[in-house]
Design a protein around this motif. Structure first.
Motif, mmCIF file in Angstrom:
data_model
loop_
_atom_site.group_PDB
_atom_site.id
_atom_site.type_symbol
_atom_site.label_atom_id
_atom_site.label_comp_id
_atom_site.label_asym_id
_atom_site.label_seq_id
_atom_site.Cartn_x
_atom_site.Cartn_y
_atom_site.Cartn_z
ATOM 1 N N GLY A 82 0.826 -1.199 0.000
ATOM 2 C CA GLY A 82 0.000 0.000 0.000
ATOM 3 C C GLY A 82 0.859 1.247 0.000
ATOM 4 O O GLY A 82 1.920 1.294 -0.614
ATOM 5 N N VAL A 83 0.392 2.291 0.682
ATOM 6 C CA VAL A 83 1.160 3.527 0.813
ATOM 7 C C VAL A 83 2.225 3.296 1.873
ATOM 8 O O VAL A 83 1.908 2.997 3.022
ATOM 9 C CB VAL A 83 0.246 4.705 1.188
ATOM 10 C CG1 VAL A 83 1.042 5.994 1.263
ATOM 11 C CG2 VAL A 83 -0.894 4.842 0.174
ATOM 12 N N SER A 84 3.485 3.422 1.501
ATOM 13 C CA SER A 84 4.610 3.102 2.400
ATOM 14 C C SER A 84 5.452 4.340 2.645
ATOM 15 O O SER A 84 6.426 4.584 1.935
ATOM 16 C CB SER A 84 5.485 1.987 1.803
ATOM 17 O OG SER A 84 4.728 0.828 1.557
ATOM 18 N N LEU A 85 5.060 5.129 3.613
ATOM 19 C CA LEU A 85 5.859 6.311 3.964
ATOM 20 C C LEU A 85 6.860 5.914 5.041
ATOM 21 O O LEU A 85 6.804 6.382 6.177
ATOM 22 C CB LEU A 85 4.949 7.448 4.438
ATOM 23 C CG LEU A 85 3.852 7.888 3.468
ATOM 24 C CD1 LEU A 85 3.175 9.159 3.985
ATOM 25 C CD2 LEU A 85 4.389 8.130 2.072
ATOM 26 N N PHE A 86 7.760 5.020 4.663
ATOM 27 C CA PHE A 86 8.734 4.473 5.608
ATOM 28 C C PHE A 86 9.794 5.519 5.904
ATOM 29 O O PHE A 86 10.789 5.631 5.190
ATOM 30 C CB PHE A 86 9.410 3.232 5.011
ATOM 31 C CG PHE A 86 8.637 1.956 5.193
ATOM 32 C CD1 PHE A 86 7.292 1.972 5.463
ATOM 33 C CD2 PHE A 86 9.270 0.729 5.084
ATOM 34 C CE1 PHE A 86 6.579 0.795 5.628
ATOM 35 C CE2 PHE A 86 8.565 -0.452 5.246
ATOM 36 C CZ PHE A 86 7.216 -0.421 5.512
ATOM 37 N N GLY A 87 9.592 6.283 6.949
ATOM 38 C CA GLY A 87 10.534 7.340 7.281
ATOM 39 C C GLY A 87 11.949 6.835 7.467
ATOM 40 O O GLY A 87 12.169 5.772 8.016
ATOM 41 N N THR A 88 12.912 7.600 6.992
ATOM 42 C CA THR A 88 14.360 7.349 6.981
ATOM 43 C C THR A 88 14.725 6.263 5.980
ATOM 44 O O THR A 88 15.889 5.888 5.889
ATOM 45 C CB THR A 88 14.940 6.984 8.366
ATOM 46 O OG1 THR A 88 14.668 5.616 8.658
ATOM 47 C CG2 THR A 88 14.389 7.853 9.470
ATOM 48 N N CYS A 89 13.762 5.747 5.215
ATOM 49 C CA CYS A 89 14.056 4.689 4.241
ATOM 50 C C CYS A 89 13.995 5.184 2.803
ATOM 51 O O CYS A 89 14.558 4.549 1.911
ATOM 52 C CB CYS A 89 13.076 3.529 4.405
ATOM 53 S SG CYS A 89 13.273 2.636 5.941
ATOM 54 N N THR A 90 13.287 6.290 2.548
ATOM 55 C CA THR A 90 13.156 6.855 1.215
ATOM 56 C C THR A 90 12.691 5.806 0.216
ATOM 57 O O THR A 90 13.432 5.373 -0.665
ATOM 58 C CB THR A 90 14.481 7.486 0.728
ATOM 59 O OG1 THR A 90 15.119 8.166 1.801
ATOM 60 C CG2 THR A 90 14.221 8.473 -0.404
ATOM 61 N N MET A 91 11.448 5.354 0.383
ATOM 62 C CA MET A 91 10.907 4.347 -0.521
ATOM 63 C C MET A 91 10.633 4.974 -1.887
ATOM 64 O O MET A 91 9.957 5.984 -1.999
ATOM 65 C CB MET A 91 9.619 3.761 0.061
ATOM 66 C CG MET A 91 9.759 3.255 1.483
ATOM 67 S SD MET A 91 11.062 2.034 1.692
ATOM 68 C CE MET A 91 10.311 0.613 0.931
ATOM 69 N N LYS A 92 11.189 4.351 -2.939
ATOM 70 C CA LYS A 92 11.041 4.877 -4.290
ATOM 71 C C LYS A 92 10.530 3.795 -5.228
ATOM 72 O O LYS A 92 10.643 2.602 -4.944
ATOM 73 C CB LYS A 92 12.382 5.418 -4.809
ATOM 74 C CG LYS A 92 12.930 6.570 -3.988
ATOM 75 C CD LYS A 92 14.012 7.317 -4.713
ATOM 76 C CE LYS A 92 14.456 8.530 -3.898
ATOM 77 N NZ LYS A 92 15.299 9.437 -4.662
ATOM 78 N N TYR A 93 10.001 4.238 -6.336
ATOM 79 C CA TYR A 93 9.567 3.300 -7.363
ATOM 80 C C TYR A 93 10.794 2.651 -7.987
ATOM 81 O O TYR A 93 11.738 3.349 -8.388
ATOM 82 C CB TYR A 93 8.749 4.020 -8.427
ATOM 83 C CG TYR A 93 8.396 3.139 -9.614
ATOM 84 C CD1 TYR A 93 7.551 2.050 -9.449
ATOM 85 C CD2 TYR A 93 8.916 3.400 -10.878
ATOM 86 C CE1 TYR A 93 7.229 1.232 -10.518
ATOM 87 C CE2 TYR A 93 8.596 2.591 -11.956
ATOM 88 C CZ TYR A 93 7.747 1.509 -11.773
ATOM 89 O OH TYR A 93 7.439 0.691 -12.836
ATOM 90 N N ASN A 94 10.784 1.336 -8.048
ATOM 91 C CA ASN A 94 11.887 0.593 -8.666
ATOM 92 C C ASN A 94 11.466 0.230 -10.080
ATOM 93 O O ASN A 94 10.641 -0.662 -10.284
ATOM 94 C CB ASN A 94 12.224 -0.659 -7.855
ATOM 95 C CG ASN A 94 12.425 -0.354 -6.374
ATOM 96 O OD1 ASN A 94 11.872 -1.025 -5.519
ATOM 97 N ND2 ASN A 94 13.194 0.674 -6.065
ATOM 98 N N SER A 95 12.004 0.920 -11.063
ATOM 99 C CA SER A 95 11.500 0.821 -12.431
ATOM 100 C C SER A 95 11.691 -0.568 -13.033
ATOM 101 O O SER A 95 12.659 -1.277 -12.738
ATOM 102 C CB SER A 95 12.203 1.857 -13.324
ATOM 103 O OG SER A 95 13.533 1.466 -13.580
#
Length: 519
Positions: A82-95
């Motif tokens: 779902g929505v992953s606002l994992f602080g200090t992890c900087t979750m990004k789209y992996n193309s």
């Protein structure tokens, strides 16, 4: 408030794979070898001392049943995308482009012990990634051997040790200076490398004072290790003066760039005076985070420190690339081989796709998104912001506190994280070191998540605050809509309650059955 999802995770009554199947079930049926093959190969390929005397204990199961079993497990465990606002992890789209690139046989089948002549394409990508990170940092050389941010910090500590030993001053330069809000890997790795740690406390502005730094540094200081901005979202505007003071005392200076996302393309470690820095490729540069999986801490330094780097280092001579092993002053390897190449390729693909303008825009979006979150979160009763005396805007993340609502309802950050899963929202990251904020959570939107995603995430937090006041037990006993109920942490401390092998499971299961029979 946006409409919250009516979420319920898949829940299969799935047995262990060892409990599935039936005698004679199999995925493949291999015919016996032809007589001429058997005659040519012989029957004594396996030494008698190594040959099995009984059949392996494996489930007898068809290929389709195996696939279905693991699909069921994946639906239960990976349904939290779902929505992953994992602080200090900087979750990004992996193309998908980057994923496809690493699956190509030219990369997927290479081996680190191949001769460099057969690795020219791979070495060129690594060399070019080195060049792009030089442009962003001003450093003179990058390596990708470190297996993550902490490993890169340890690289710095070991490079500093080699640097001072080479000058005959390791016995004098025995201290490392950092601050209490720095990432714990900085003091931990410095201590592991043999340095004494000097930890500076915070002032009301969110960072240590220049006077405290001046009092801490001396001719004993080997290095300064600091991250900026920190995990509270606070950027220390005096950082250039920090570096000047540390260097005036003769120390080396290391910039922990784990929180680079909000300042990408905005500053240069070299311009601030640092001797070395590190980037998280599995975080800032779009390679998969993987929750503790494959990672790369790209470590860069100035020319003065380059001779102490771990080997091998990818170098270019003319139009050819090579692995430089001949570095007499090298601190030695920090990890096996010369880096997690697939992750470097994924980061390379992300960096090339973004370009300089895209990277700078990503930083802008991250900061704007975070400050939008701060504004909305500040309107929810029961939340408090870290370092409340800091009036300046935060960077790409902010540490918040559930302290007030925890005092009111007894529901803290662990309870909130468990309850978020019931709404299909990935629970926040529970690593909030240093734990200097009561009941913390640290959301980070980065440049990936839309305003709608962010609003949904905040609305879930607001809803749980309402639930905590109306029915605290509902929150404390969450999750309720997941494949399993709340896991009791004390079980992990008792080996009698868990089993990591089928043999151990059978032994404990039979012991439990026997105990019930006796009773």
């Amino acid at each position: 408030m946006t409409r919250l999802p009516d979420f319920h995770a898949a829940s299969w009554d799935e047995p262990l794979v060892m409990e599935l199947g039936r005698p004679g079930g199999r995925g493949q049926h291999f015919p016996a070898p032809e007589d001429e093959v058997a005659a040519a190969v012989g029957s004594d390929l396996i030494p008698a001392a190594m040959a099995r005397t009984d059949r392996p204990e494996l489930p007898e199961i068809t290929e389709f049943e195996v696939q279905r079993h693991y699909l069921h497990l994946s639906q239960m465990t990976l349904g939290m995308m779902g929505v992953s606002l994992f602080g200090t992890c900087t979750m990004k789209y992996n193309s998908k482009t980057a994923e496809f690139a690493t699956l190509r046989p030219e990369l997927a089948t290479v081996h680190p012990y191949q001769h460099p002549d057969t690795l020219q394409g791979v070495l060129e990508i690594i060399h070019d990634m080195d060049g792009m990170l030089r442009s962003l940092s001003g450093m003179d050389q990058f390596i990708f051997q470190a297996g993550g941010g902490a490993n890169a910090a340890y690289t710095m500590a070991c490079v500093a040790r080699a640097y001072w030993a080479d000058r005959g001053m390791l016995g004098q330069r025995t201290e490392m200076v950092t601050s209490v809000q720095a990432h714990p890997c900085n003091p931990a790795t410095a201590a592991a490398a043999g340095f004494k740690v000097v930890n500076l406390p915070l002032e009301e502005n969110g960072y240590p004072s220049l006077e405290a730094l001046k009092a801490a540094v001396s001719d004993k200081t080997a290095l300064l290790m600091i991250n900026n901005p920190d995990d509270m979202g606070i950027y220390n505007p005096e950082i250039k003066e920090w570096v000047r003071i540390a260097k005036e005392a003769g120390a080396l200076c290391f910039y922990d760039h784990a929180n680079f996302n909000g300042v990408m393309g905005k500053l240069s470690a070299r311009e601030l005076g640092f001797d070395a820095c590190m980037f998280m490729l599995h975080k800032t540069f779009g390679a998969p985070k993987a929750g503790g999986g494959p990672a790369v801490g790209a470590f860069g330094c100035t020319e003065d420190l380059a001779e102490y780097l771990p080997t091998p280092v990818v170098v270019k001579s003319g139009d050819r690339y090579a692995l430089d092993e001949e570095r007499p002053k090298s601190m030695g390897k920090i990890r096996e081989y010369w880096g997690n190449v697939p992750q470097v390729v994924k980061a390379y693909a992300w960096t090339r796709a973004m370009g300089a303008e895209g990277i700078a825009l990503g930083a802008d979006i991250s900061v704007v998104a975070n400050n939008y979150m701060d504004k909305r979160l500040s309107e929810i009763p029961g939340l408090a912001i870290s370092n409340p005396d800091v009036s300046k805007r935060r960077m790409e993340m902010t540490r918040w506190s559930l302290g007030p609502i925890a005092e009111e309802t007894g529901c803290g950050t662990v309870d909130f994280a468990n309850r978020m899963a019931d709404y299909g929202i990935d629970p926040w990251w529970m690593s909030h070191e240093p734990w200097i904020v009561a009941e913390p959570f640290t959301p980070e939107a980065g440049e990936l998540w839309s305003k709608e995603d962010i609003d949904l995430w905040i609305d879930v937090v607001a809803k749980i605050c309402e639930e905590a006041r109306a029915d605290p037990e509902l929150v404390k006993t969450a999750p309720h809509n997941q494949a399993i109920a709340q896991v009791k942490g004390d079980a992990f401390e008792d080996p009698a309650k868990w089993a990591m092998t089928w043999r151990a499971w059978k032994r404990k299961h039979s012991d439990a059955e026997g105990a019930r029979g006796v009773a």
